[in-house]
Design a protein around this motif. Structure first.
Motif, PDB file in Angstrom:
ATOM      1  N   THR A 137      -1.080 -11.377   4.655  1.00 52.57           N
ATOM      2  CA  THR A 137      -0.916  -9.760   4.482  1.00 52.57           C
ATOM      3  C   THR A 137      -0.365  -9.615   3.115  1.00 52.57           C
ATOM      4  O   THR A 137       0.384 -10.634   2.528  1.00 52.57           O
ATOM      5  CB  THR A 137       0.012  -9.214   5.647  1.00 52.57           C
ATOM      6  OG1 THR A 137       0.120  -7.642   5.250  1.00 52.57           O
ATOM      7  CG2 THR A 137       1.297  -9.678   5.527  1.00 52.57           C
ATOM      8  N   ASP A 138      -0.604  -8.426   2.360  1.00 53.15           N
ATOM      9  CA  ASP A 138       0.136  -8.290   1.011  1.00 53.15           C
ATOM     10  C   ASP A 138       1.618  -8.124   1.153  1.00 53.15           C
ATOM     11  O   ASP A 138       2.253  -7.835   2.146  1.00 53.15           O
ATOM     12  CB  ASP A 138      -0.679  -6.870   0.497  1.00 53.15           C
ATOM     13  CG  ASP A 138      -1.966  -7.073   0.415  1.00 53.15           C
ATOM     14  OD1 ASP A 138      -2.659  -8.348   0.271  1.00 53.15           O
ATOM     15  OD2 ASP A 138      -2.852  -6.234   0.281  1.00 53.15           O
ATOM     16  N   ALA A 139       2.303  -8.410   0.009  1.00 61.03           N
ATOM     17  CA  ALA A 139       3.769  -8.322   0.109  1.00 61.03           C
ATOM     18  C   ALA A 139       3.944  -6.591   0.029  1.00 61.03           C
ATOM     19  O   ALA A 139       3.169  -5.720  -0.592  1.00 61.03           O
ATOM     20  CB  ALA A 139       4.358  -8.716  -0.944  1.00 61.03           C
ATOM     21  N   VAL A 146       5.981   6.158  -0.172  1.00 57.97           N
ATOM     22  CA  VAL A 146       5.611   7.600  -0.707  1.00 57.97           C
ATOM     23  C   VAL A 146       4.219   7.833  -0.492  1.00 57.97           C
ATOM     24  O   VAL A 146       3.643   8.695   0.064  1.00 57.97           O
ATOM     25  CB  VAL A 146       6.181   7.775  -2.187  1.00 57.97           C
ATOM     26  CG1 VAL A 146       5.397   9.191  -2.632  1.00 57.97           C
ATOM     27  CG2 VAL A 146       7.458   7.592  -2.369  1.00 57.97           C
ATOM     28  N   SER A 147       3.269   6.612  -0.900  1.00 58.83           N
ATOM     29  CA  SER A 147       1.881   6.843  -0.785  1.00 58.83           C
ATOM     30  C   SER A 147       1.239   6.567   0.376  1.00 58.83           C
ATOM     31  O   SER A 147       0.090   7.288   0.993  1.00 58.83           O
ATOM     32  CB  SER A 147       1.170   6.290  -1.963  1.00 58.83           C
ATOM     33  OG  SER A 147       1.499   4.730  -1.811  1.00 58.83           O
ATOM     34  N   SER A 148       1.750   5.365   1.028  1.00 58.26           N
ATOM     35  CA  SER A 148       1.146   4.904   2.352  1.00 58.26           C
ATOM     36  C   SER A 148       1.936   4.097   3.203  1.00 58.26           C
ATOM     37  O   SER A 148       2.844   3.276   2.589  1.00 58.26           O
ATOM     38  CB  SER A 148      -0.155   4.281   2.210  1.00 58.26           C
ATOM     39  OG  SER A 148      -0.214   2.794   2.300  1.00 58.26           O
ATOM     40  N   SER A 149       2.195   4.322   4.394  1.00 54.82           N
ATOM     41  CA  SER A 149       3.071   3.398   5.362  1.00 54.82           C
ATOM     42  C   SER A 149       2.072   2.046   5.967  1.00 54.82           C
ATOM     43  O   SER A 149       2.981   1.749   6.763  1.00 54.82           O
ATOM     44  CB  SER A 149       3.769   4.301   6.044  1.00 54.82           C
ATOM     45  OG  SER A 149       2.737   5.016   6.967  1.00 54.82           O
ATOM     46  N   TYR A 150       1.135   1.754   5.596  1.00 58.54           N
ATOM     47  CA  TYR A 150       0.220   0.668   6.211  1.00 58.54           C
ATOM     48  C   TYR A 150      -0.337  -0.078   4.898  1.00 58.54           C
ATOM     49  O   TYR A 150      -0.468   0.417   3.859  1.00 58.54           O
ATOM     50  CB  TYR A 150      -0.825   1.271   6.855  1.00 58.54           C
ATOM     51  CG  TYR A 150      -0.521   1.583   8.259  1.00 58.54           C
ATOM     52  CD1 TYR A 150      -0.124   0.769   9.347  1.00 58.54           C
ATOM     53  CD2 TYR A 150       0.123   2.927   8.859  1.00 58.54           C
ATOM     54  CE1 TYR A 150       0.189   1.320  10.606  1.00 58.54           C
ATOM     55  CE2 TYR A 150       0.331   3.428   9.747  1.00 58.54           C
ATOM     56  CZ  TYR A 150       0.579   2.548  11.002  1.00 58.54           C
ATOM     57  OH  TYR A 150       1.072   2.897  12.073  1.00 58.54           O
ATOM     58  N   LYS A 151      -0.495  -1.333   5.511  1.00 56.94           N
ATOM     59  CA  LYS A 151      -1.039  -2.229   4.256  1.00 56.94           C
ATOM     60  C   LYS A 151      -2.139  -3.161   5.039  1.00 56.94           C
ATOM     61  O   LYS A 151      -1.986  -3.371   6.305  1.00 56.94           O
ATOM     62  CB  LYS A 151      -0.242  -3.108   3.656  1.00 56.94           C
ATOM     63  CG  LYS A 151       0.765  -4.081   4.664  1.00 56.94           C
ATOM     64  CD  LYS A 151       1.988  -5.060   4.192  1.00 56.94           C
ATOM     65  CE  LYS A 151       2.471  -5.648   5.124  1.00 56.94           C
ATOM     66  NZ  LYS A 151       3.870  -6.647   4.421  1.00 56.94           N
ATOM     67  N   PRO A 152      -3.064  -3.650   4.428  1.00 60.01           N
ATOM     68  CA  PRO A 152      -4.115  -4.433   5.092  1.00 60.01           C
ATOM     69  C   PRO A 152      -3.527  -5.773   5.508  1.00 60.01           C
ATOM     70  O   PRO A 152      -2.656  -6.505   4.734  1.00 60.01           O
ATOM     71  CB  PRO A 152      -5.323  -4.666   4.012  1.00 60.01           C
ATOM     72  CG  PRO A 152      -4.617  -4.439   2.670  1.00 60.01           C
ATOM     73  CD  PRO A 152      -3.312  -3.476   2.966  1.00 60.01           C
ATOM     74  N   ALA A 153      -4.135  -6.301   6.594  1.00 58.49           N
ATOM     75  CA  ALA A 153      -3.653  -7.832   7.150  1.00 58.49           C
ATOM     76  C   ALA A 153      -4.856  -8.374   7.614  1.00 58.49           C
ATOM     77  O   ALA A 153      -5.659  -7.727   8.371  1.00 58.49           O
ATOM     78  CB  ALA A 153      -2.491  -7.631   8.140  1.00 58.49           C
ATOM     79  N   ILE A 167       5.791  -5.735   8.483  1.00 54.65           N
ATOM     80  CA  ILE A 167       4.905  -6.970   9.198  1.00 54.65           C
ATOM     81  C   ILE A 167       4.481  -8.067   8.084  1.00 54.65           C
ATOM     82  O   ILE A 167       4.014  -7.682   7.077  1.00 54.65           O
ATOM     83  CB  ILE A 167       3.456  -6.817   9.613  1.00 54.65           C
ATOM     84  CG1 ILE A 167       3.824  -5.290  11.025  1.00 54.65           C
ATOM     85  CG2 ILE A 167       2.994  -7.884  10.323  1.00 54.65           C
ATOM     86  CD1 ILE A 167       4.510  -6.045  11.999  1.00 54.65           C
ATOM     87  N   GLU A 168       4.926  -9.395   8.377  1.00 52.70           N
ATOM     88  CA  GLU A 168       4.752 -10.547   7.410  1.00 52.70           C
ATOM     89  C   GLU A 168       3.719 -11.649   7.732  1.00 52.70           C
ATOM     90  O   GLU A 168       3.702 -11.343   9.080  1.00 52.70           O
ATOM     91  CB  GLU A 168       6.177 -10.800   7.176  1.00 52.70           C
ATOM     92  CG  GLU A 168       7.220 -10.397   6.598  1.00 52.70           C
ATOM     93  CD  GLU A 168       6.859  -9.868   5.093  1.00 52.70           C
ATOM     94  OE1 GLU A 168       6.251 -10.443   4.589  1.00 52.70           O
ATOM     95  OE2 GLU A 168       7.340  -8.636   4.723  1.00 52.70           O
ATOM     96  N   ALA A 169       3.041 -12.270   7.321  1.00 51.36           N
ATOM     97  CA  ALA A 169       2.458 -13.505   7.672  1.00 51.36           C
ATOM     98  C   ALA A 169       3.179 -14.398   8.630  1.00 51.36           C
ATOM     99  O   ALA A 169       4.195 -14.564   8.383  1.00 51.36           O
ATOM    100  CB  ALA A 169       1.922 -14.185   6.704  1.00 51.36           C
ATOM    101  N   GLY A 170       2.398 -14.662   9.815  1.00 55.92           N
ATOM    102  CA  GLY A 170       2.990 -15.453  10.766  1.00 55.92           C
ATOM    103  C   GLY A 170       3.500 -14.762  12.000  1.00 55.92           C
ATOM    104  O   GLY A 170       3.914 -15.211  13.102  1.00 55.92           O
TER     105      GLY A 170
END
Length: 186
Positions: A137-139, A146-153, A167-170
């Protein structure tokens, strides 16, 4: 089994025009002039084509009689997924193109419900929630909320989903199998 057009619901299987159709959308329309009707969008189970059809409320449609049985997932090869009946230990195989993307969520011994039409498997229903591990997942960047509260994983099975910033890798997470969305961290 015959049903009235106004009883058609999303997810139903209908026998229409010598084919088996799954209802994707349905809308009951009552215009000011003329009779009421149901506007139905359907997808062919066999040919993978779509059809928009209008049924008068007085019309009857043939609802497909589908038999559902529980099976445990065993393994897969290049073309098929293999399942076993936990009661009779009978094994069946289902083509990968019938199951689609949801096949990536299958794990060994996962109990699924297989739908049969004329003794031929046509679809599977996974449990509503499955556990998956985050592969990468991205750091999270400071002030990014402010812009988004989700990231791709990317999950360990190759599927890509959106997860919260913490959420982190693993990490182990619970994923909703119906819409492939993050539910919670384990």
């Amino acid at each position: 089994m015959k049903i009235n057009a106004n009883e058609i619901r999303v997810g139903m299987l209908l026998e229409y025009k010598d084919d088996l159709w799954q209802v994707l959308k349905t809308q009951h329309v009552k215009p000011g002039k003329g009779g009421a009707f149901a506007q139905v969008e359907m997808k062919s189970v066999n040919k993978n084509t779509k059809l928009n059809e209008r049924f008068r409320s007085s019309e009857t449609i043939e609802k497909a009689s589908v038999e559902e049985t529980s099976f445990n997932y065993l393994y897969d090869d290049e073309n098929n997924y293999f399942f076993m009946d936990p009661k009779s230990f009978e094994q069946i195989e289902i083509k990968k193109d019938i199951i689609g993307e949801k096949g990536k969520l299958l794990t060994e011994n996962l109990e699924v419900s297989v739908s049969f039409y004329n003794e031929k498997p046509i679809s599977i229903d996974l449990p509503n929630q499955v556990n998956c591990k985050i592969e990468s997942t991205d750091a999270a960047l400071k002030g990014q909320t402010v812009s988004s509260s989700y990231k791709p994983a990317i999950l360990d099975n190759g599927l890509s989903i959106q997860v919260p910033l913490f959420i982190e890798a693993g990490d182990e997470v619970v994923v909703d199998t119906r819409n492939l969305e993050y539910i919670k961290k384990i």
